[in-house]
Design a protein around this motif. Structure first.
Motif: not given
Length: 233
Positions: A101-111
């Motif tokens: 689960i990733l929160l928006r606004p998205l941190v591209p590096a985590k994805l």
């Protein structure tokens, strides 16, 4: 071949941003706006991961989380993108067993970090063991040198045809094969085999796996064929 990621969202602008992020990192992506289409696409294309846009207006509603994860089983990692402060949605996601689960606004590096790690782990299913190679799927292991199959360390005895069928499925987990495709993969070109012969050998393979308490792997798709998946239950 570049890893292919399926994105489920009704936000075209988000898709354009995600597709650019993935492309820069050497991945390809495609879009669907419908959860039912998402499940169909994962059966007909070789995706390495799924991204669900879980914004309030998105198609990926609360009931979709569980159904998507249940259908995908362990075939594909599923990433959910959630708005900050959506506590009730987070609870639904955790209950559904979403992988990340990733929160928006998205941190591209985590994805990208998560996708690269999980895709690499998926590719390791076809890995080196000892002096030869082995195939893994869940608790199943097939040693290609000794032609030995084990479940939880216990050996499973298969006939040659069943062994070759299982090997082909293990080499392509999650992919749906028609009976004709399985015939072409397992039998020599000069041997004529009736398509229903596949059903007989799949039945024998299932019976053997059932005896080893690992029967929930081979899925039948009506009018389409068979695939290797963890069906759960």
């Amino acid at each position: 071949m570049k890893p292919l990621v399926l994105i489920c969202s009704q936000d075209e602008e988000l898709y354009l941003v995600l597709s650019h992020i993935l492309e820069v990192d050497g991945m390809e992506s495609e879009l669907t706006t419908d959860a039912n289409e998402l499940l169909e696409m994962t059966l007909t294309r070789e995706h390495q991961a799924v991204i669900l846009d879980c914004q309030p207006a998105s198609v990926a509603g609360g009931t979709t989380f569980a159904s998507v994860k249940q259908e995908l089983c362990s075939r594909l990692p599923v990433v959910a993108l959630v708005a900050r402060g959506a506590e009730t949605q987070l609870l639904d996601l955790f209950k559904a067993g979403i992988d990340q689960i990733l929160l928006r606004p998205l941190v591209p590096a985590k994805l990208l970090d998560y996708l690269n790690k999980t895709i690499a782990m998926g590719q390791e299913r076809f890995s080196a063991v000892g002096n030869g190679r082995s195939l893994f799927f869940g608790d199943l292991q097939m040693d290609l040198v000794s032609q030995c199959v084990r479940h939880n360390g216990h050996e499973i005895h298969l006939g040659l045809t069943e062994f070759n069928l299982l090997r082909h499925l293990l080499e392509n987990p999650g992919k749906v094969f028609s009976r004709e495709e399985l015939i072409n993969a397992v039998w020599p070109d000069n041997i004529h085999v009736c398509v229903r012969t596949i059903d007989v050998h799949i039945s024998r393979l299932r019976k053997t796996l059932t005896g080893a308490s690992c029967n929930r792997y081979i899925r039948t798709l009506r009018s389409r064929g068979y695939s290797l998946e963890k069906l759960g239950g």
